[in-house]
Write a protein that holds these residues in place. Structure first.
Motif, short mmCIF file in Angstrom:
data_model
loop_
_atom_site.label_atom_id
_atom_site.label_comp_id
_atom_site.label_asym_id
_atom_site.label_seq_id
_atom_site.Cartn_x
_atom_site.Cartn_y
_atom_site.Cartn_z
N THR A 114 0.84 -1.20 0.00
CA THR A 114 0.00 0.00 0.00
C THR A 114 0.87 1.25 0.00
O THR A 114 0.62 2.20 -0.75
CB THR A 114 -0.91 0.01 1.24
N LEU A 115 1.89 1.24 0.86
CA LEU A 115 2.79 2.40 0.93
C LEU A 115 3.59 2.54 -0.36
O LEU A 115 3.93 3.64 -0.78
CB LEU A 115 3.76 2.23 2.09
N LEU A 116 3.87 1.40 -0.99
CA LEU A 116 4.71 1.39 -2.19
C LEU A 116 4.13 2.26 -3.29
O LEU A 116 4.86 2.97 -3.98
CB LEU A 116 4.87 -0.05 -2.68
N ILE A 117 2.80 2.23 -3.42
CA ILE A 117 2.18 3.00 -4.50
C ILE A 117 2.44 4.49 -4.30
O ILE A 117 2.79 5.20 -5.24
CB ILE A 117 0.68 2.67 -4.58
N PHE A 118 2.33 4.95 -3.04
CA PHE A 118 2.62 6.36 -2.79
C PHE A 118 4.10 6.64 -2.99
O PHE A 118 4.48 7.71 -3.48
CB PHE A 118 2.17 6.76 -1.39
N ALA A 119 4.93 5.67 -2.64
CA ALA A 119 6.37 5.87 -2.85
C ALA A 119 6.68 5.99 -4.34
O ALA A 119 7.53 6.80 -4.73
CB ALA A 119 7.14 4.70 -2.24
N PHE A 120 5.98 5.22 -5.18
CA PHE A 120 6.16 5.36 -6.63
C PHE A 120 5.82 6.78 -7.07
O PHE A 120 6.56 7.40 -7.82
CB PHE A 120 5.24 4.40 -7.38
N ILE A 121 4.65 7.25 -6.60
CA ILE A 121 4.22 8.60 -6.98
C ILE A 121 5.27 9.62 -6.55
O ILE A 121 5.65 10.51 -7.31
CB ILE A 121 2.84 8.91 -6.37
N VAL A 122 5.78 9.45 -5.32
CA VAL A 122 6.79 10.37 -4.80
C VAL A 122 8.03 10.35 -5.68
O VAL A 122 8.57 11.41 -6.03
CB VAL A 122 7.14 9.98 -3.34
#
Lengths: 402, 291
Positions: B225-233
Motif C-alpha cells: 500500500t505504501l509502495l504505491i505512494f512511494a512510486f508517486i513520490v
C-alpha cells in the motif's frame, strides 16, 4: 547521361524496395496451394475449438483434478466463463504490452470501469442492458483517451508508474463509496431489474457461459484486427524504433493512444461481462493486483502471442481455483509447517511459477507450443530459429541512451 | 491555527515514512533502471520481524524499540541484498524482466506473510512515551511523528554523507550519471548494485517499523500500500534524485493531509492530480535530469 543515371537509380531503388517487401512479407509457403490449405487449417482449429467450447454445457465430460465437476454443472461453467472473461482481458493487456510495448500497471481501471459503470448506469439512469452497455463503452473511450493522453507523455517505467497512480485513484474512489454508488468494500450488486431474466440466477449459468464465450471471441477478433491494422503495424514499428517512425512522418503518440483506447475498451467490455457473471463488482477488479494478474497471464502465455494470452488466462484461473481447493485439503494440513504454509497460499505458488517462467522460459507457453510444433512443421522451425521474443524485447525503454 | 500546525507536523511525519521507502526506490531506479515492485515487501518483513523481536524483549521498553528498529533495518537489508543477488542480477540489463521478477516476488512474499502471520492486522505496542502527545502551539502531536521525522532525517544525512564521501558512494553517483563510463573504467558496478539494494532495503525496513507504530498496525499488505505512494513520490521528485525524493515526500504527504482534512477526504486524488500536473509540465519530475 544524367537521365540514364537516374534511371539506373530508379531500378536499383525499385529492386531494393521489392526486396524489402519480400523480406517484410510473412514467410511464403512452398506453393500457393499449400498456402491456402494451411490458412484453411489455421481457421479450422480455432472455429472447431469455439464450437467445442460452445457445446460443453450440453455435454457430460469430466476432467478430474482440472475441473471441479462435470461440464454441465453450474460450478464448472462458472469457472470456465470466468477464465474466458479473464482471457479477454488478458488479450486486451497483450495488445498494450505485447503489440505496442506499453507496460501498464493500471489496466484494471478500465476493467473496473466496465464492471462498476454498467451497474451504476443501469441503476441510476434506469436503462436496459443494451443501451447501458453503449453508454459505458462511450465512457470508456472518453476516459481512456484523456488518461492515455496524459500518461503517454512518458514511456517505459515512468509510464508504468503513472498508469498505476491513475488506477489507484479509481480504486480509492470505488472503496470510498461516493454517494452510495459503488457499495464501498462490500462492492456493487447487480441491479437485476434491468437485466433480462435469462441472464440471472444459478440455473442460467450456461447462458452466461455463452455470453462470456461470445465476448471472448469478439475480443479475439478485435484484438487480431487492431494488431493487423495499419495502426497495429505502426505501433509495432514504434516499439522497435520510435525515432525512425517519427522521421518517416508518422505520429507515434496518436498510434499509441489509439492502441491504448482500443485495449481499454476491450477491457471495459470484459468487465461488463464480469459484472453479469459474478452478479456484482468488487473493488478488487480495479486494484493493482488485478492488473498484475493480467500481466502474469500474458507473460505466462508468452508476450505478444494472442493464443498465449488466452492459454495463460485459462491456466491462471483454473490453477488458482484448484490450488485454493488443494490448500484446504488434509494432505496439505498434515505436512510440517515449513511446507504447509507456502503450499496453502495459491498466490505464493503462482508468484513462484511466474518468477521461474521469467527466468527460464521467457517465451512462455507460446514458446513451448512453438517448440512442440517445430517437431512437425518446417515453418515453426524457421520461426524458432529467428529466436524467441522475451518480454524485455518488446517494451520501449526511455533509457536507451545510457 | 492549532489545526494547521497539527496537519503540517503530522504531514511531515507521514512524508518521513514515504521518504524511507522512496529513497531506496529512487536510488535503485537511478542506478539500475529497475522499478522494484518488491520494495514494499522489504518494508513489511522489517515491520513484522521488528514486532516479533520487540514482543520478545518487552514491547514497552526503549531497548525493545531500538532493537526492533535495528532488526527491521537488518531484515530489510538482508532480504533486499538476497533479492538482488539471486533474482535481479541473473537478468543483468534486461530491465523489463527485472521488473517482472520483482512483481512475482512481491506476490509470492505477500502470500507467504499471509500464511505466517495471518491476514488480520497486528497491533504493535511501543514505549508509553510514543503514544503520548506533545503540545506545540496548541496542537497535540503524537510523539511517534517526531521519531519518524528524526529517523528519516538521520537516514537522509547518512545516505548523503555515504554518497559524497566514500569510494562506493562515488561509484554509485558516477553510475547514476553514466553507467557505461564507470564500467569502461574497469569498475565492477555489480557490487554497487547489491549495495544500493541493501541500503534501500535497510531504509525500507526502518520505515516498516516506524510505519507500524505510526499507523498503529502491521498487515501483510502494509508495504505494498505504501509502495504505491512511494512510486508517486519518486516520479514527482524525479527518478534517481535522492533530494527530489525527500522534497516530494514531504510535499505529497502535506498535500494529502490538508486535502483530507479541508477537502472532504480527497487526499489520494489530490496526490494523483499533482502527479498528472507535474507530468504535464515537467515529465522528468521536479529534480530529475532532462530526459
Amino acid at each position: 547521361m544524367t537521365s540514364r543515371n537516374t534511371q539506373n537509380m530508379d531500378t536499383r531503388v525499385k529492386d531494393k524496395v521489392s526486396a524489402m517487401r519480400a523480406a517484410a512479407a510473412p514467410p511464403a509457403d512452398d506453393a500457393g496451394a499449400t498456402g491456402s490449405r494451411s490458412r484453411l487449417l489455421g481457421l479450422i482449429a480455432p472455429v472447431g475449438l469455439v464450437v467445442l467450447l460452445a457445446c460443453l454445457p450440453l455435454l457430460n465430460l469430466s476432467i478430474p483434478g482440472v475441473l471441479p465437476g462435470a461440464t454441465y454443472t453450474p460450478g464448472t461453467l462458472h469457472l470456465l466463463a470466468l477464465a474466458m472473461v479473464m482471457a479477454g482481458a488478458a488479450l486486451s493487456y497483450n495488445l498494450l504490452f505485447g503489440v505496442a510495448g506499453l507496460l501498464s500497471f493500471g489496466h484494471a481501471l478500465y476493467f473496473g470501469l466496465g464492471a462498476y459503470g454498467l451497474g451504476i448506469v443501469m441503476e441510476e439512469l434506469e436503462l436496459g442492458l443494451v443501451p447501458a452497455t453503449l453508454v459505458v463503452i462511450m465512457a470508456g473511450i472518453v476516459l481512456s483517451t484523456i488518461l492515455g493522453a496524459v500518461s503517454l507523455r512518458v514511456t517505459g517505467i515512468p509510464f508504468a508508474m503513472v498508469t498505476l497512480a491513475f488506477a489507484q485513484a479509481g480504486f480509492v474512489l470505488v472503496r470510498k463509496n461516493p454517494g452510495g454508488l459503488t457499495g464501498g468494500e462490500e462492492g456493487l450488486r447487480l441491479p437485476t431489474d434491468y437485466v433480462p431474466d435469462w441472464l440471472v440466477g444459478v440455473a442460467d449459468t450456461r447462458n452466461l457461459y455463452w455470453v462470456a464465450l461470445g465476448a471472448l471471441v469478439l475480443a479475439f477478433v478485435i484484438a487480431t484486427w487492431v494488431q493487423r491494422s495499419r495502426a497495429g503495424h505502426v505501433a509495432e514499428a514504434v516499439r522497435e524504433n520510435e525515432l525512425r517512425v517519427q522521421v518517416l512522418g508518422m505520429r507515434p503518440f496518436l498510434v499509441k493512444l489509439a492502441i491504448f483506447v482500443a485495449a481499454s475498451v476491450i477491457a471495459a467490455g470484459m468487465g461488463m461481462v464480469h459484472l453479469l457473471l459474478n452478479s456484482g463488482a468488487v473493488p478488487h477488479t480495479m486494484s493493482a493486483e488485478f492488473t498484475i494478474s493480467l500481466l502474469l497471464m500474458v507473460v505466462l502465455g508468452g508476450v505478444g502471442s494472442r493464443w498465449g494470452a488466452v492459454a495463460g488466462a485459462f491456466v491462471y484461473v483454473i490453477l488458482s481455483q484448484r490450488l485454493a481447493v488443494l490448500a484446504q485439503s488434509s494432505a496439505i494440513d498434515d505436512l510440517p509447517a515449513v511446507l504447509a504454509i507456502p503450499l496453502s497460499e495459491p498466490m505464493f505458488i503462482l508468484g513462484t511459477i511466474f518468477i521461474l517462467v521469467v527466468l527460464f522460459l521467457p517465451g512462455g507457453l507460446a514458446a513451448l507450443g512453438l517448440r512442440a510444433r517445430a517437431l512437425f512443421s518446417r515453418r515453426a522451425r524457421s520461426q524458432l530459429a529467428d529466436g524467441e521474443r522475451t518480454p524485455g524485447d518488446l517494451v520501449q525503454e526511455d533509457d536507451q541512451r545510457s | 491555527m492549532s489545526e494547521v500546525i497539527l496537519l503540517a507536523v503530522t504531514g511531515v511525519g507521514l512524508g518521513a515514512i514515504y521518504f524511507l521507502v522512496a529513497s531506496g526506490l529512487s536510488l535503485i531506479y537511478g542506478l539500475m533502471h529497475v522499478l522494484n515492485f518488491a520494495h514494499g515487501v522489504f518494508l513489511t518483513l522489517g515491520a513484522f520481524l521488528g514486532l516479533e523481536v520487540a514482543q520478545r524483549l518487552g514491547a514497552s521498553t526503549w531497548t525493545g524499540f531500538a532493537v526492533s528498529l535495528l532488526v527491521g533495518a537488518l531484515a530489510g537489508a538482508a532480504f533486499a541484498a538476497l533479492t538482488e543477488r539471486v533474482l535481479v542480477q541473473k537478468l543483468y540489463n534486461r530491465h523489463i524482466e527485472q521488473v517482472l521478477v520483482t512483481v512475482g516476488l512481491g506476490l509470492a512474499a505477500v502470500a507467504l506473510f499471509d500464511g505466517i502471520w495471518g491476514t488480520d492486522p497486528r497491533f504493535p505496542r511501543g514505549p508509553a512515551w510514543l503514544s503520548e502527545t506533545t503540545t506545540i502551539g496548541g496542537a497535540n502531536i503524537p510523539n511517534i511523528v517526531f521519531v519518524a521525522i528524526i529517523s528519516a532525517a538521520a537516514v537522509l544525512a547518512a545516505v548523503v554523507l555515504f554518497l559524497k564521501h566514500t569510494r562506493y558512494g562515488m561509484i554509485i553517483r558516477a553510475g547514476v550519471e553514466n553507467r557505461a563510463m564507470v564500467t569502461a573504467l574497469g569498475i565492477d558496478v555489480r557490487n554497487a548494485f547489491t549495495l544500493v539494494f541493501t541500503i534501500g532495503g535497510a531504509a525500507a525496513g526502518i520505515g516498516g517499523v516506524l510505519a507500524s507504530h505510526h499507523f498503529g498496525y502491521v498487515s501483510p499488505m502494509l508495504g505494498q500500500t505504501l509502495l504505491i505512494f512511494a512510486f508517486i513520490v519518486t516520479v514527482i521528485g524525479g527518478l534517481g534524485s535522492l533530494i527530489g525524493a525527500a522534497v516530494a515526500s514531504v510535499l505529497v504527504a502535506l498535500l494529502q493531509q490538508f486535502a483530507n482534512f479541508y477537502l472532504w477526504g480527497t487526499g489520494d486524488f489530490a496526490v494523483v492530480i499533482l502527479l498528472a500536473l507535474v507530468l504535464l509540465t515537467r515529465p522528468s519530475g521536479l529534480m530529475g535530469r532532462k530526459a
